[in-house]
Structures are given as structure tokens and as C-alpha cells.
Design an enzyme around this catalytic site. Sequence first.
Site, mmCIF file in Angstrom:
data_model
loop_
_atom_site.group_PDB
_atom_site.id
_atom_site.type_symbol
_atom_site.label_atom_id
_atom_site.label_comp_id
_atom_site.label_asym_id
_atom_site.label_seq_id
_atom_site.Cartn_x
_atom_site.Cartn_y
_atom_site.Cartn_z
ATOM 1 N N HIS A 53 0.843 -1.208 0.000
ATOM 2 C CA HIS A 53 0.000 0.000 0.000
ATOM 3 C C HIS A 53 0.880 1.261 0.000
ATOM 4 C CE1 HIS A 53 1.042 0.837 4.192
ATOM 5 N NE2 HIS A 53 0.916 -0.451 4.411
ATOM 6 N N ARG A 72 -6.119 0.927 3.808
ATOM 7 C CA ARG A 72 -4.952 1.451 3.100
ATOM 8 C C ARG A 72 -4.575 0.578 1.887
ATOM 9 N NH1 ARG A 72 -3.190 -0.469 8.223
ATOM 10 N NH2 ARG A 72 -1.350 -1.826 8.271
ATOM 11 N N GLU A 107 -1.855 -6.842 7.310
ATOM 12 C CA GLU A 107 -0.492 -6.668 7.826
ATOM 13 C C GLU A 107 -0.306 -7.563 9.049
ATOM 14 O OE1 GLU A 107 2.917 -4.415 7.336
ATOM 15 O OE2 GLU A 107 2.413 -6.502 7.638
ATOM 16 N N HIS A 111 0.418 -5.574 2.319
ATOM 17 C CA HIS A 111 1.189 -4.843 3.334
ATOM 18 C C HIS A 111 2.649 -5.285 3.362
ATOM 19 C CE1 HIS A 111 -2.628 -3.351 5.019
ATOM 20 N NE2 HIS A 111 -3.069 -4.486 4.522
HETATM 21 O O1 LIG Z 1 2.642 -2.094 10.330
HETATM 22 C C1 LIG Z 1 3.453 -1.172 10.195
HETATM 23 O O2 LIG Z 1 3.901 -0.423 11.070
HETATM 24 C C2 LIG Z 1 4.038 -0.984 8.790
HETATM 25 O O3 LIG Z 1 3.064 -1.206 7.873
HETATM 26 C C3 LIG Z 1 5.163 -1.957 8.574
HETATM 27 O O4 LIG Z 1 5.936 -1.794 9.654
HETATM 28 P P1 LIG Z 1 7.418 -2.379 9.634
HETATM 29 O O5 LIG Z 1 8.087 -1.814 8.404
HETATM 30 O O6 LIG Z 1 7.977 -1.885 10.925
HETATM 31 O O7 LIG Z 1 7.246 -3.875 9.572
#
Ligand SMILES: O=C(O)[C@H](O)COP(=O)(O)O
Length: 294
Positions: free
Chosen positions: A49, A98, A152, A222
Amino acid sequence: MIHMGLLSRANCYSVRRNLFTVHATSSSPVANPIQIPSKDETALILIRHGESLWNEKNLFTGCVDVPLTQKGVEEAIEAGKRISNIPIDMIYTSSLIRAQMTAMLAMTQHRRKKVPIIKHNESEQAWKSSQIHSEETKKQSIPVITSWQLNERMYGELQGLNKQETADRFGKEKVQEWRRSYDIPPPDGESLEMCADRAVAYFKEQIVPQLLTGKNVMIAAHGNSLRSIIMYLDKLTSQEVISLELSTGIPMLYIFKDGKFFRRGSPTDPSEAGVYAYTRSLALYRQKLDEMFH
Ligand SMILES: O=C(O)[C@H](O)COP(=O)(O)O
């Protein structure tokens, strides 16, 4: 899937325009029409996203459902331009806005101009009330399937915390371990392995069968649910996946052929011959669009 009727024109097209290095079977492709590979091949596009409001604030997001920023909207539209000549028959996304926004915004740029329509099957009533009663209209639409399995990774007690403050509190190494390791979960959250258990399983059970029937698929999801899928596609080890990072809104193209996935990189520009040169079906589809919308 490209219909055979186009092939003869495509041969002339590729000879005349020579835009795409579609490999002939002889030294004179015009004299000896190019043999089309017996196995069809389909495209798989993965897009993380665009930037979200919590990405902008550097907060751990996980399964918290936050929308895109203006920049994230622009990233989604730019991603759409980059894949605007690549065939898409089905779209899969997560249950989070998102990713859904990214999918829909990207499709505003697709040259085929089919309408992406979210399929509502959360209940029989939802399914019944969202039926399309025109075969022609159905042909001009692309089903969008939302699935929590593509969400995610759940960041547990880190959700809503600032990433830098968390690193200051727990140590940079510990936070990097939570963010990028394969099997070490954040407090009360999912490890990448736990995320893969749902995301890769869903990919194998729901999405691969569509690819096998010749459907070209886009997945808008994600950073970590896609890291788990790419780990599977690229056969990365739990050590190699640590360094796998996905930027927001950058499409990644795979070709699915003979049951195997071949990573083709990130299409940078709709006119980029490179991506189309890799596969005959992409070149033919691009030629079909040129003819339909010249
Ligand atoms: O969930 C989150 O904070 C981001 O989408 C991905 O986080 P990360 O790059 O810390 O895994």
C-alpha cells in the site's frame, strides 16, 4: 490470457515496431511465424500500500485500520501508471482500507478501463444484494476480493507506539528483531512466520488456483504480509528474509508459467519495453491495448 486471433497481427507488430524482443523461432520471423509457447503464462503483481497516516507519523500500525496520506494516494496512482499495460483479471487485497485504497486508486490508471468491484460475501444477504445482473457489465468489471489473511502482521503491544521511541526504550537491535526476523514476534503480536501461516496459505489455496486457470492477478497488501509471500515465491531462507524490505507503492511483477514463479522486477514505466520483452503474452496484451485505445 491472450486470444490466438491476435497472434498474426502481433507477429507483424513485433516485426514492424520491433518494440519488444519477442523471440522468433527462426532468423526471419515474418517468413516463419513465431511459435507461441504451448504453456500460457500469467502475470502476478504485488504492491505494498501507499504511505499511510501512521507510516507518516512513524507509528507501528499492524492491523490498525488507518487510511493513506496524500503522498500515499499519489504513490498508488503512480503504481497504477507503471502497471497500466499489464493484464489484470482479479484483484486481491486485505480487509484494511490502506490496501484497498491502493488497489482502487492504482486501477484508475489502467488502460483497459475495466471497473474494479469489491465482492461482498461477508453474508448471504451481502452477496445477494451486490449481484450484477448484466453479463456485459460483468465482462467490463474486475472482481476485488478482500481477505483478512492478507492483513499486515499484527504488531501486538507495539501498535500505536512510535518506532523510534520504541527503539530508544527496548534497544535498536531488539526492535529490528521484532520488525524483520522470521520467528521472533513482538510482544503479544505476530512473527513473520505466524503471518506467513495465514498469508501464504491463503495465497496457495485461493490465489494460485486463479493463476492456474490463466487469470492475471494483482495483490495489494502490506509490508509484512507481502514479505511472507515473497519469501515463499523467491524461496528465501529465514536469514535472507531479514534484509527483505518493501517500499510503499512500488509494484513488483512476477510471471507464473508451468507452475513456477519468475520475478521480473518492478515495471518503472508503462512504455518500458524491458518488462514486456520478458514475455510474449505481455507484449501481445500491450499490442491489444494499443489497438483498442490508440
Ligand atoms: O505495520 C506497520 O507499522 C508498517 O506497515 C510496517 O511496519 P514495519 O516496516 O515496521 O514492519
